[in-house]
Motif scaffolding. Structure first.
Motif, PDB file in Angstrom:
ATOM      1  N   LEU A   1      41.464  23.218  21.489  1.00 19.64           N
ATOM      2  CA  LEU A   1      42.380  22.077  21.414  1.00 19.64           C
ATOM      3  C   LEU A   1      43.696  22.411  22.086  1.00 19.64           C
ATOM      4  O   LEU A   1      44.280  21.605  22.793  1.00 19.64           O
TER       5      LEU A   1
ATOM      6  N   GLY B   1      34.014  26.573  12.703  1.00 18.71           N
ATOM      7  CA  GLY B   1      33.984  25.821  13.952  1.00 18.71           C
ATOM      8  C   GLY B   1      35.373  25.324  14.306  1.00 18.71           C
ATOM      9  O   GLY B   1      35.787  25.379  15.459  1.00 18.71           O
ATOM     10  N   GLY B   2      36.117  24.877  13.290  1.00 19.26           N
ATOM     11  CA  GLY B   2      37.485  24.398  13.509  1.00 19.26           C
ATOM     12  C   GLY B   2      38.392  25.497  14.003  1.00 19.26           C
ATOM     13  O   GLY B   2      39.256  25.281  14.852  1.00 19.26           O
TER      14      GLY B   2
ATOM     15  N   TYR C   1      40.057  17.016  13.857  1.00 20.79           N
ATOM     16  CA  TYR C   1      38.728  17.606  14.091  1.00 20.79           C
ATOM     17  C   TYR C   1      38.026  17.872  12.758  1.00 20.79           C
ATOM     18  O   TYR C   1      36.857  17.536  12.579  1.00 20.79           O
ATOM     19  N   GLU C   2      38.776  18.461  11.821  1.00 23.38           N
ATOM     20  CA  GLU C   2      38.187  18.784  10.520  1.00 23.38           C
ATOM     21  C   GLU C   2      37.756  17.508   9.781  1.00 23.38           C
ATOM     22  O   GLU C   2      36.740  17.491   9.099  1.00 23.38           O
TER      23      GLU C   2
ATOM     24  N   ARG D   1      39.379  17.668  24.408  1.00 26.11           N
ATOM     25  CA  ARG D   1      39.529  16.471  23.592  1.00 26.11           C
ATOM     26  C   ARG D   1      38.191  15.811  23.304  1.00 26.11           C
ATOM     27  O   ARG D   1      38.116  14.612  23.086  1.00 26.11           O
ATOM     28  N   ASN D   2      37.120  16.610  23.318  1.00 24.42           N
ATOM     29  CA  ASN D   2      35.815  16.038  23.021  1.00 24.42           C
ATOM     30  C   ASN D   2      35.167  16.846  21.897  1.00 24.42           C
ATOM     31  O   ASN D   2      34.885  18.032  22.060  1.00 24.42           O
ATOM     32  N   VAL D   3      34.979  16.227  20.764  1.00 22.16           N
ATOM     33  CA  VAL D   3      34.484  16.939  19.585  1.00 22.16           C
ATOM     34  C   VAL D   3      33.101  17.547  19.851  1.00 22.16           C
ATOM     35  O   VAL D   3      32.835  18.698  19.513  1.00 22.16           O
ATOM     36  N   GLY D   4      32.231  16.774  20.486  1.00 21.71           N
ATOM     37  CA  GLY D   4      30.883  17.257  20.775  1.00 21.71           C
ATOM     38  C   GLY D   4      30.912  18.520  21.633  1.00 21.71           C
ATOM     39  O   GLY D   4      30.242  19.511  21.327  1.00 21.71           O
ATOM     40  N   ASP D   5      31.712  18.500  22.692  1.00 19.30           N
ATOM     41  CA  ASP D   5      31.809  19.667  23.574  1.00 19.30           C
ATOM     42  C   ASP D   5      32.325  20.879  22.813  1.00 19.30           C
ATOM     43  O   ASP D   5      31.841  21.997  22.992  1.00 19.30           O
ATOM     44  N   MET D   6      33.324  20.645  21.958  1.00 15.07           N
ATOM     45  CA  MET D   6      33.916  21.769  21.221  1.00 15.07           C
ATOM     46  C   MET D   6      32.907  22.358  20.248  1.00 15.07           C
ATOM     47  O   MET D   6      32.829  23.564  20.062  1.00 15.07           O
ATOM     48  N   ARG D   7      32.127  21.484  19.642  1.00 13.09           N
ATOM     49  CA  ARG D   7      31.123  21.970  18.685  1.00 13.09           C
ATOM     50  C   ARG D   7      30.024  22.752  19.388  1.00 13.09           C
ATOM     51  O   ARG D   7      29.538  23.756  18.879  1.00 13.09           O
TER      52      ARG D   7
ATOM     53  N   ALA E   1      37.662  25.791  17.492  1.00 15.60           N
ATOM     54  CA  ALA E   1      38.127  24.582  18.176  1.00 15.60           C
ATOM     55  C   ALA E   1      39.646  24.582  18.359  1.00 15.60           C
ATOM     56  O   ALA E   1      40.152  24.033  19.324  1.00 15.60           O
TER      57      ALA E   1
ATOM     58  N   LEU F   1      43.640  19.712  15.128  1.00 21.75           N
ATOM     59  CA  LEU F   1      42.667  20.445  14.307  1.00 21.75           C
ATOM     60  C   LEU F   1      42.385  19.676  13.017  1.00 21.75           C
ATOM     61  O   LEU F   1      41.247  19.590  12.557  1.00 21.75           O
TER      62      LEU F   1
ATOM     63  N   PHE G   1      39.815  11.387  19.953  1.00 20.74           N
ATOM     64  CA  PHE G   1      38.966  12.205  20.809  1.00 20.74           C
ATOM     65  C   PHE G   1      38.138  11.310  21.727  1.00 20.74           C
ATOM     66  O   PHE G   1      37.908  10.135  21.418  1.00 20.74           O
ATOM     67  N   GLU G   2      37.682  11.887  22.819  1.00 20.70           N
ATOM     68  CA  GLU G   2      36.873  11.107  23.768  1.00 20.70           C
ATOM     69  C   GLU G   2      35.656  10.506  23.064  1.00 20.70           C
ATOM     70  O   GLU G   2      35.299   9.360  23.295  1.00 20.70           O
ATOM     71  N   ASP G   3      35.022  11.311  22.194  1.00 23.14           N
ATOM     72  CA  ASP G   3      33.817  10.816  21.531  1.00 23.14           C
ATOM     73  C   ASP G   3      34.091  10.270  20.122  1.00 23.14           C
ATOM     74  O   ASP G   3      33.176   9.810  19.451  1.00 23.14           O
ATOM     75  N   HIS G   4      35.340  10.347  19.676  1.00 22.39           N
ATOM     76  CA  HIS G   4      35.734   9.711  18.410  1.00 22.39           C
ATOM     77  C   HIS G   4      37.091   9.058  18.610  1.00 22.39           C
ATOM     78  O   HIS G   4      38.098   9.536  18.115  1.00 22.39           O
TER      79      HIS G   4
END
Lengths: 281, 296
Positions: free
Chosen positions: A141, A133-134, B170-171, A146-152, A137, B167, B239-242
């Motif tokens: 990126l 996933g990274g 993110y990880e 910049r939204n983890v949920g959207d990227m996932r 992402a 990244l 991040f927007e959500d973190h």
């Protein structure tokens, strides 16, 4: 037939290793069966190659090892610096000038925005220690997500599409089989909806049944996404299956080009004839 | 004391012929000031400088010391902090050293100081215009943890290619559900350069944003100077959500001064074995205590 404007237009692509000399072209090229000049020792990896790809089209480049086909692809992706030539891409936000002349900053932006690449070796295209996933992402990126949920969400959608079990999304590709790594690589390449997809010997090194599945996948994605694609392969089977039009390269030059079916059924150039007659199937 | 007076004194009884004012020679000071000006002109950019030999080993605050010595004048009032404390060995020795080569006045009060050198903390008391805070930096490169090659990190800075750091964050979120960087939190300075704020806690990062004070960072071992000039945009990555968040001390107070809005150190009470907290910034703690004493 009234073709739309090509999405990619490259002229005079040249890559050499060495300084070159006035007699280089008298000794090298397909007609001479070599790409190394005996006088000065310069290797002409690829010389004056022209190619165009139209929207939704799949163009193949076929040739033996050392023919310069991967060099062409790597120059288009800025992995190798071109020694000569002109590249233009018609896509949103891309300048109408020779894209080889851009700054390295802009090249990187452009590459990330309009191109996706799948290498023969997954370790070239993937970070093996970062989760799948990274890996996907990372490109998002770079494009400013910049939204983890959207990227996932985007990553799981892509992994589903490329038939990688979504529950293994947070696992590193290091743990995956070759075929699965290749599918993660394809998912990564497609992550930001590239205008141009570059496939470099994608099935080489996989066993035949996995090859067939990866090819099936690419073909299906092709039908769904209609992304313009360049397929580089030494395998005529891959070229036959994926492409509509192809070019045959030898010693850094294009020796024949045209519709794939036509070239494979009725090769004109002696080298193409040899290539077709040497194919196992 | 004015510089002229001081020079005057040098010819008298207290002559210190072997060293110039503030230990390092004038040429070196000029070089460091020049690099400092460049650093101020490009907020967050690491300017290489010729780090001199100091009377302490590299890695013990020599970057900060060189900045301090090149900036200090006879009228300055100096404060030295080590992890929030004025009294730890590193702080005491640097303070003694600078005093012995400059004769400047020293203080432990944040508000009274004109020049503060710090290791791993920013004072709790807000700093103002006219003060300078000098940081000792062990690792100036924020990307070092994600990219070992210096050539590559320089390219990444040049092209503002910070996706590797993103990244990394993110990880972290995927693995631990939150960003786990405790100190050395990566900051985006002036919307352009990613910067390592030295190992200050996350608690201190917001103080760097739109501040009245000039912040200078010196890495002696790595030979880099960088700066955050006053009124600069400084944004911790998030991040927007973190989003970025600071340490949470909810429900905890300093056992000495009772402060509930300061960065607290956690420790075990030696006798009772219970967990207790106290202000990391000892000067601040003392100030609150004094004010309380004055009130009652």
């Amino acid at each position: 037939m009234n073709l739309p404007h090509p999405i990619l237009e490259a002229r005079g692509l040249t890559k050499r290793y060495g300084d070159g000399c006035p007699t280089c072209f008298d000794h090298t090229g397909a007609a001479h069966g070599r790409n190394r000049c005996p006088d000065c020792g310069t290797v002409w990896a690829c010389r004056d190659v022209d190619l165009t790809i139209h929207p939704q089209e799949v163009l193949g480049v076929v040739g033996e090892s050392g023919s310069g086909k991967s060099t062409v692809l790597k120059m288009l992706h800025y992995d190798l610096e071109a020694d000569g030539g002109d590249m233009r891409v018609r896509a949103e936000g891309v300048e109408d000038s020779n894209l080889f002349d851009l700054t390295s900053f802009r090249k990187r932006q452009l590459r990330n925005a309009v191109m996706g690449i799948v290498y023969q070796h997954p370790h070239l295209g993937l970070r093996m220690n970062v989760s799948s996933g990274g890996n996907i992402a990372e490109r998002l990126l770079m494009a400013g997500w910049r939204n983890v949920g959207d990227m996932r969400n985007r990553a799981s959608e892509l992994l589903e599409r490329t038939e990688v079990p979504v529950e293994r999304m947070d696992e590193a590709p290091r743990n995956f089989s070759g075929g699965m790594q290749q599918r993660v690589q394809i998912a990564k390449a497609l992550s930001n909806r590239p205008a141009l997809l570059l496939l470099d010997e994608v099935t080489t090194g996989l066993d035949v049944s996995v090859q067939a599945r990866v090819l099936d996948l690419i073909r299906r994605l092709q039908e769904e996404l209609h992304v313009a694609t360049l397929v580089v392969s030494h395998d005529l089977g891959v070229i036959r299956m994926l492409t509509t039009r192809c070019m045959v390269m030898k010693n850094g030059q294009v020796v024949e080009s045209g519709l794939t079916d036509q070239i494979l059924e009725d090769p004109q150039h002696a080298y193409t004839q040899l290539l077709v007659s040497s194919a196992l199937v | 004391m004015k510089l002229a007076e001081w020079t005057e004194r040098q010819t008298g009884e207290t002559r210190r012929a072997v060293y110039s004012f503030a230990f390092i020679d004038e040429g070196a000071k000029r070089e460091i000031r020049r690099k400092t000006l460049k650093a101020v002109a490009i907020p967050g950019y690491q300017v290489p400088f010729g780090s001199r030999e100091m009377p302490v080993a590299r890695g013990w605050g020599t970057g900060g010391i060189q900045l301090t010595l090149s900036l200090i004048g006879p009228d300055d009032i100096l404060k030295i902090i080590d992890q929030g404390s004025d009294d730890s060995v590193n702080a005491v020795n640097i303070r003694k050293f600078v005093r012995s080569v400059t004769d400047v006045e020293t203080t432990t009060e944040t508000a009274a100081a004109t020049l503060i050198q710090t290791r791993h903390r920013i004072p709790e008391e807000p700093m103002r215009d006219g003060q300078i805070l000098v940081f000792q930096v062990p690792i100036p490169e924020p990307l070092r943890d994600v990219e070992p090659s210096e050539a590559e990190t320089r390219r990444m800075h040049a092209e503002a290619d910070y996706s590797r750091m993103w990244l990394h964050l993110y990880e972290d979120i995927v693995k631990y559900k939150e960003i786990t960087i405790g100190s050395r939190y990566p900051l985006m300075v002036n919307d352009r350069h990613l910067m390592d704020p030295s190992p200050i806690p996350r608690w201190d990062c917001p103080k760097l944003h739109q501040s009245e004070t000039l912040y200078l960072f010196g890495a002696g071992r790595e030979k880099r100077i960088y700066a955050i000039p006053p009124w600069t945009e400084v944004e911790p990555l998030g991040f927007e959500d973190h989003p970025f968040r600071v340490e949470n001390f909810e429900g905890k107070t300093c056992r000495f001064c009772g402060a509930d809005n300061a960065f607290l150190d956690e420790m075990k009470d030696e006798e009772t074995g219970e967990t207790v907290y106290s202000c990391s910034d000892t000067a601040y703690c003392l100030k609150v205590l004094n004010e309380k004493g004055a009130d009652s």
